[in-house]
Design an enzyme around this catalytic site. Structure first.
Site, mmCIF file in Angstrom:
data_model
loop_
_atom_site.group_PDB
_atom_site.id
_atom_site.type_symbol
_atom_site.label_atom_id
_atom_site.label_comp_id
_atom_site.label_asym_id
_atom_site.label_seq_id
_atom_site.Cartn_x
_atom_site.Cartn_y
_atom_site.Cartn_z
ATOM 1 N N SER A 23 7.194 4.726 11.587
ATOM 2 C CA SER A 23 8.544 5.265 11.421
ATOM 3 C C SER A 23 9.078 4.872 10.055
ATOM 4 C CB SER A 23 9.498 4.687 12.480
ATOM 5 O OG SER A 23 9.039 4.935 13.785
ATOM 6 N N GLU A 68 0.647 6.006 7.077
ATOM 7 C CA GLU A 68 1.898 5.480 6.521
ATOM 8 C C GLU A 68 2.236 6.030 5.135
ATOM 9 O OE1 GLU A 68 2.397 1.196 8.767
ATOM 10 O OE2 GLU A 68 1.418 1.218 6.813
ATOM 11 N N LEU A 92 17.003 -8.446 3.546
ATOM 12 C CA LEU A 92 17.766 -8.206 2.332
ATOM 13 C C LEU A 92 19.138 -8.840 2.453
ATOM 14 C CD1 LEU A 92 16.962 -4.439 1.672
ATOM 15 C CD2 LEU A 92 15.925 -6.461 0.620
ATOM 16 N N ASP A 118 15.466 -3.154 11.657
ATOM 17 C CA ASP A 118 14.875 -1.925 12.214
ATOM 18 C C ASP A 118 15.876 -1.081 12.996
ATOM 19 O OD1 ASP A 118 12.385 -2.668 11.149
ATOM 20 O OD2 ASP A 118 11.831 -3.745 12.968
ATOM 21 N N THR A 150 19.513 -0.909 7.228
ATOM 22 C CA THR A 150 20.889 -1.342 7.425
ATOM 23 C C THR A 150 20.849 -2.847 7.685
ATOM 24 O OG1 THR A 150 20.754 -0.865 9.787
ATOM 25 C CG2 THR A 150 21.595 0.904 8.360
ATOM 26 N N HIS A 170 7.943 1.167 9.255
ATOM 27 C CA HIS A 170 7.677 0.218 10.341
ATOM 28 C C HIS A 170 6.485 0.751 11.142
ATOM 29 C CE1 HIS A 170 8.658 -2.912 13.232
ATOM 30 N NE2 HIS A 170 8.370 -2.038 14.169
ATOM 31 N N SER A 198 0.815 -1.218 0.000
ATOM 32 C CA SER A 198 0.000 0.000 0.000
ATOM 33 C C SER A 198 0.848 1.267 0.000
ATOM 34 C CB SER A 198 -0.982 0.002 1.169
ATOM 35 O OG SER A 198 -0.292 -0.100 2.401
ATOM 36 N N MET A 240 8.594 -8.847 3.613
ATOM 37 C CA MET A 240 8.711 -9.696 4.800
ATOM 38 C C MET A 240 9.959 -10.579 4.798
ATOM 39 S SD MET A 240 6.092 -8.483 6.179
ATOM 40 C CE MET A 240 5.889 -9.476 7.619
ATOM 41 N N ARG A 241 10.993 -10.156 4.098
ATOM 42 C CA ARG A 241 12.240 -10.917 4.065
ATOM 43 C C ARG A 241 13.417 -9.988 4.343
ATOM 44 N NH1 ARG A 241 9.361 -14.554 4.732
ATOM 45 N NH2 ARG A 241 8.697 -16.101 3.244
ATOM 46 N N GLN A 253 -2.003 2.570 9.716
ATOM 47 C CA GLN A 253 -1.903 2.449 8.259
ATOM 48 C C GLN A 253 -2.391 3.705 7.540
ATOM 49 O OE1 GLN A 253 -3.971 -1.262 7.441
ATOM 50 N NE2 GLN A 253 -2.036 -2.387 7.407
#
Length: 192
Positions: free
Chosen positions: A140, A178, A92, A149, A145, A108, A12, A89-90, A175
């Site tokens: 936020s 965001e 990097l 978070d 990095t 987040h 979204s 949801m993974r 939401q």
């Protein structure tokens, strides 16, 4: 800025940013979206919006280094110079993190550093806010990095936690802020 997005579900915030680019509110060009979920609604709307899309996941690339390389190759070939995580949801991989260092942002659903870190995502964050009895929550935007978070916070928006809030009511309130928060953070990043 030439934007690329990573999303696992609806994306979204990414959708909001693409609309802002098309409306001229954000001086950037949305180019590509990668999802680790072949049934992600983000893949469908991104294709309709004219973005290059790819489903890249551990199902297709079981070796993490190979997946990391595939994501980086797709994004760089598309011309992406700034990467936005929108409900991705993974974790990097090191190649993507190194190539886009200082140019990867994530949103987040809490006031980091509160309720951040490994295992704190989605509904788990809102549940933690309610369980802790917090009187406010929010969202936020931070630089990504290697630590989950842990990157510098670029922007935050606060929302109240109201008496009687449920996971769904708090989640909806967070939401709702965001997209504009992510837009503001990217506008600031574009200005340097």
């Amino acid at each position: 800025m030439n934007l690329g997005f990573l999303a696992s579900h609806g994306g979204s915030a990414a959708k909001h940013l693409v609309a802002a680019c098309h409306a001229g509110t954000l001086n950037a060009t949305p180019l590509a979206l990668v999802s680790n979920n072949s049934r992600s609604p983000a893949l469908a709307w991104a294709r309709e919006a004219g973005l290059q899309t790819a489903h890249l996941s551990s199902a297709k690339h079981p070796d993490p280094a190979t997946l990391d390389h595939a994501i980086l190759a797709f994004l760089t070939t598309a011309g992406v110079d700034t990467l936005v995580l929108s409900g991705y949801m993974r974790e990097l991989g090191p190649q993507v993190l190194t190539h886009y260092a200082g140019r990867i942002i994530n949103i987040h659903p809490s006031l980091l550093p509160r309720h951040g870190g490994r295992g704190m995502y989605g509904d788990r964050v809102h549940e933690a806010v309610l369980t802790a009895g917090d009187t406010e929550s929010g969202a936020s935007v931070h630089l990504v990095t290697q630590g989950i978070d842990e990157g510098p916070v670029l922007a935050q928006t606060r929302v109240p936690v109201l008496p009687g809030d449920t996971l769904d009511t708090l989640k909806a309130r967070v939401q709702a802020v965001e997209g504009d928060l992510m837009l503001r953070a990217l506008q600031d990043l574009a200005r340097g």
